[in-house]
Scaffold this motif. Structure first.
Motif, mmCIF file in Angstrom:
data_model
loop_
_atom_site.group_PDB
_atom_site.id
_atom_site.type_symbol
_atom_site.label_atom_id
_atom_site.label_comp_id
_atom_site.label_asym_id
_atom_site.label_seq_id
_atom_site.Cartn_x
_atom_site.Cartn_y
_atom_site.Cartn_z
ATOM 1 N N GLU A 38 2.202 -0.948 22.164
ATOM 2 C CA GLU A 38 1.329 -2.180 22.206
ATOM 3 C C GLU A 38 0.719 -2.288 20.689
ATOM 4 O O GLU A 38 -0.440 -2.994 20.685
ATOM 5 N N TRP A 39 1.415 -1.960 19.923
ATOM 6 C CA TRP A 39 1.190 -1.969 18.266
ATOM 7 C C TRP A 39 2.400 -2.557 17.364
ATOM 8 O O TRP A 39 3.053 -1.950 16.897
ATOM 9 N N PRO A 40 2.844 -3.818 17.726
ATOM 10 C CA PRO A 40 4.112 -4.283 17.321
ATOM 11 C C PRO A 40 4.194 -4.659 15.855
ATOM 12 O O PRO A 40 3.111 -5.115 15.043
ATOM 13 N N MET A 41 5.249 -3.984 15.138
ATOM 14 C CA MET A 41 5.355 -4.098 13.735
ATOM 15 C C MET A 41 7.040 -4.169 13.438
ATOM 16 O O MET A 41 7.975 -3.765 14.243
ATOM 17 N N SER A 246 11.768 -8.902 5.803
ATOM 18 C CA SER A 246 12.661 -9.766 6.741
ATOM 19 C C SER A 246 11.609 -10.791 7.397
ATOM 20 O O SER A 246 11.715 -11.734 7.741
ATOM 21 N N TRP A 247 10.376 -9.879 7.865
ATOM 22 C CA TRP A 247 9.559 -10.409 8.661
ATOM 23 C C TRP A 247 8.565 -11.461 7.912
ATOM 24 O O TRP A 247 8.474 -12.505 8.304
ATOM 25 N N ASN A 248 8.321 -10.966 6.780
ATOM 26 C CA ASN A 248 7.540 -11.695 5.862
ATOM 27 C C ASN A 248 7.906 -12.948 5.328
ATOM 28 O O ASN A 248 7.291 -14.102 5.430
ATOM 29 N N ASP A 249 9.148 -12.961 5.076
ATOM 30 C CA ASP A 249 9.771 -14.331 4.623
ATOM 31 C C ASP A 249 10.316 -15.129 5.660
ATOM 32 O O ASP A 249 10.772 -16.094 5.260
ATOM 33 N N GLY A 250 10.245 -14.752 6.973
ATOM 34 C CA GLY A 250 10.533 -15.666 8.027
ATOM 35 C C GLY A 250 11.996 -15.545 8.529
ATOM 36 O O GLY A 250 12.307 -16.095 9.503
ATOM 37 N N SER A 251 12.778 -14.829 7.839
ATOM 38 C CA SER A 251 14.385 -14.954 7.783
ATOM 39 C C SER A 251 14.767 -14.224 9.087
ATOM 40 O O SER A 251 15.603 -14.293 9.712
ATOM 41 N N GLY A 252 13.821 -13.135 9.488
ATOM 42 C CA GLY A 252 14.313 -12.170 10.436
ATOM 43 C C GLY A 252 13.318 -12.532 11.811
ATOM 44 O O GLY A 252 13.700 -11.558 12.768
ATOM 45 N N VAL A 253 12.354 -13.207 11.745
ATOM 46 C CA VAL A 253 11.508 -13.635 12.731
ATOM 47 C C VAL A 253 11.928 -13.697 14.470
ATOM 48 O O VAL A 253 11.763 -12.929 14.978
ATOM 49 N N GLU A 254 12.934 -14.733 14.284
ATOM 50 C CA GLU A 254 13.390 -14.840 15.813
ATOM 51 C C GLU A 254 14.422 -13.818 16.251
ATOM 52 O O GLU A 254 14.311 -13.718 17.562
ATOM 53 N N GLU A 255 15.009 -13.428 15.414
ATOM 54 C CA GLU A 255 15.761 -12.470 15.813
ATOM 55 C C GLU A 255 15.012 -10.937 16.203
ATOM 56 O O GLU A 255 15.299 -10.093 17.158
ATOM 57 N N MET A 256 13.938 -10.598 15.450
ATOM 58 C CA MET A 256 13.326 -9.457 15.492
ATOM 59 C C MET A 256 12.360 -9.522 16.682
ATOM 60 O O MET A 256 12.130 -8.481 17.250
ATOM 61 N N LEU A 257 11.817 -10.510 16.986
ATOM 62 C CA LEU A 257 10.543 -10.831 17.814
ATOM 63 C C LEU A 257 11.056 -10.220 19.287
ATOM 64 O O LEU A 257 10.164 -9.504 19.591
ATOM 65 N N PRO A 258 11.939 -10.612 19.743
ATOM 66 C CA PRO A 258 12.095 -10.057 21.144
ATOM 67 C C PRO A 258 12.491 -8.426 21.218
ATOM 68 O O PRO A 258 11.791 -8.005 22.177
ATOM 69 N N VAL A 259 12.988 -8.059 20.399
ATOM 70 C CA VAL A 259 13.293 -6.651 20.236
ATOM 71 C C VAL A 259 11.965 -5.885 19.979
ATOM 72 O O VAL A 259 11.648 -4.643 20.492
ATOM 73 N N ILE A 260 11.156 -6.307 18.958
ATOM 74 C CA ILE A 260 10.019 -5.871 18.765
ATOM 75 C C ILE A 260 8.871 -5.787 19.908
ATOM 76 O O ILE A 260 8.381 -4.770 20.237
ATOM 77 N N THR A 274 -0.420 -11.255 18.116
ATOM 78 C CA THR A 274 -0.735 -10.093 17.632
ATOM 79 C C THR A 274 -0.279 -9.781 16.232
ATOM 80 O O THR A 274 -1.331 -9.795 15.285
ATOM 81 N N MET A 275 1.057 -10.057 15.907
ATOM 82 C CA MET A 275 1.499 -10.127 14.619
ATOM 83 C C MET A 275 0.962 -11.047 13.742
ATOM 84 O O MET A 275 1.260 -10.743 12.491
ATOM 85 N N ALA A 276 0.524 -12.147 14.274
ATOM 86 C CA ALA A 276 0.146 -12.962 13.440
ATOM 87 C C ALA A 276 -1.375 -12.786 12.652
ATOM 88 O O ALA A 276 -1.868 -13.216 11.674
ATOM 89 N N THR A 277 -1.979 -11.677 13.087
ATOM 90 C CA THR A 277 -3.146 -11.188 12.555
ATOM 91 C C THR A 277 -2.631 -10.003 11.660
ATOM 92 O O THR A 277 -3.833 -9.493 11.176
ATOM 93 N N PHE A 278 -1.724 -9.551 11.550
ATOM 94 C CA PHE A 278 -1.262 -8.507 10.696
ATOM 95 C C PHE A 278 -0.844 -9.110 9.186
ATOM 96 O O PHE A 278 -0.004 -10.106 9.166
ATOM 97 N N VAL A 279 -1.082 -8.192 8.242
ATOM 98 C CA VAL A 279 -0.554 -8.311 7.059
ATOM 99 C C VAL A 279 0.281 -7.107 6.591
ATOM 100 O O VAL A 279 -0.268 -5.939 6.621
ATOM 101 N N PHE A 280 1.616 -7.199 6.276
ATOM 102 C CA PHE A 280 2.500 -6.072 5.837
ATOM 103 C C PHE A 280 2.590 -6.275 4.312
ATOM 104 O O PHE A 280 3.598 -7.192 3.827
ATOM 105 N N PRO A 281 2.037 -5.501 3.490
ATOM 106 C CA PRO A 281 2.174 -5.618 2.088
ATOM 107 C C PRO A 281 3.491 -5.379 1.557
ATOM 108 O O PRO A 281 3.935 -4.500 2.033
ATOM 109 N N SER A 282 3.948 -5.953 0.554
ATOM 110 C CA SER A 282 5.322 -5.677 -0.200
ATOM 111 C C SER A 282 5.061 -4.395 -0.772
ATOM 112 O O SER A 282 3.845 -3.771 -1.253
#
Length: 335
Positions: A38-41, A246-260, A274-282
């Motif tokens: 319950e902590w999607p990343m 891949s998540w940050n630049d948006g390129s992988g979001v749609e593919e990654m979301l259901p798996v995550i 939930t992930m909209a409230t997260f920041v993943f620093p480079s």
């Protein structure tokens, strides 16, 4: 206040186990990595697809935990080699007790996703927080939520001695709040969402940040494991960084979301929210002064001092600079 003895016992246990930690020798074919449900990343997309195993050349066994304090204990016993998204406060508690742990990266920053929720029946908000005196509060001791709780109570001038604090993992605290067994509960992730169904937060994430109440998690590991396996650790962090990018630049979001979502045990809407409230620093950001290059060790010292002042731990280290190892992350940056 009634939580001091419990946390002191946990710290003592960690200190004892730290002496038994076994160095992870080269040539092993498996490692065990701790994470939260319950902590999607983004890393979970790579986890599910076996990307870590392929990049590192070892089998990665993933084990879920309900609190960062349990991660510390598992690393101390040698059962876990790497912990993903361990909160800074439980890391600090273990390090202060003598456990030789190192921070390897900034896993996620999430001021909006770690908080305390007051029962709606009390009708207490930030303007009437002094009414919390005498109330019963569920707090996962030694965690980021515990640190945030202490800082908020200090901000509102609520005497800790007036509260009955019970040590509960977030899921337990959410259930206790729903059943009216506690007046306030602190936690994160899915448990926090459930808490909000039965109450309200005192301060928003932005309001907490204005007070200097930062909330971020790290990837951590025993220093002995990192020293003996620097390339393996660098590969692990490299896979994580690629998933984050891949998540940050948006390129992988749609593919990654259901798996995550499936791996986190959540539905897609809740995962996206939930992930909209997260920041993943480079990697570059993590190595900067804002994070591991300067601010993180100072922040850890501040966390430790808060715990010492509250009587939660016996003492703090003079400095936590030695508990931050940017070597593996710098290796990635130089490639």
């Amino acid at each position: 206040m009634k939580f001091t003895k419990t946390l002191m016992s946990a710290v003592a246990g960690v200190a004892l186990m730290a002496g038994a930690t076994q160095a992870f020798a080269d040539g092993h074919e498996e490692i065990t990595v701790a994470y939260f449900l319950e902590w999607p990343m983004p890393f979970q997309f790579a986890k599910v697809n076996g990307t870590y195993d392929e990049a590192m050349g070892v089998k990665v066994n993933w084990v879920s935990f309900d609190a960062g304090t349990a991660m510390s204990a598992a690393m101390a016993s040698g059962d876990v080699q790497i912990s993903v998204s361990q909160g800074v406060p439980p890391f600090v508690v273990a390090a202060s007790a003598g456990q030789d742990l190192q921070i390897l990266d900034v896993a996620v920053s999430y001021a909006e996703n770690d908080n305390c929720v007051v029962s709606s029946g009390l009708e207490i908000d930030k303007d009437s927080a002094d009414e919390l005196a005498g109330k019963k509060v569920a707090v996962p001791l030694g965690t980021a939520a515990h640190y945030g709780f202490l800082r908020q109570m200090d901000h509102f001038g609520v005497d800790l001695a007036s509260l009955e604090v019970v040590d509960m993992a977030p899921a337990e605290g959410a259930a206790a709040l729903a059943q009216g067994q506690v007046d306030m509960s602190c936690g994160w992730g899915g448990a926090l969402r459930r808490m909000k169904e039965h109450g309200n937060v005192l301060l928003t994430g932005a309001e907490k940040e204005e007070l200097g109440i930062l909330v971020f998690d790290v990837t951590s590991a025993p220093a002995s494991f990192v020293a003996e396996n620097p390339e393996l650790v660098a590969k692990f962090l490299e896979v994580t960084a690629a998933a984050n990018a891949s998540w940050n630049d948006g390129s992988g979001v749609e593919e990654m979301l259901p798996v995550i979502a499936q791996d986190a045990g959540m539905d897609e809407d809740a995962t996206r929210e939930t992930m909209a409230t997260f920041v993943f620093p480079s990697v570059e950001d993590q190595l900067s002064e804002r994070w591991l290059g300067g601010a993180a060790p100072a922040f850890m010292k501040g966390v430790a001092d808060v715990f010492v002042e509250s009587g939660s731990i016996d003492g703090a280290l003079d400095s936590y600079t030695g508990n931050v190892n940017t070597g593996p992350l710098a290796t990635i940056s130089a490639q």
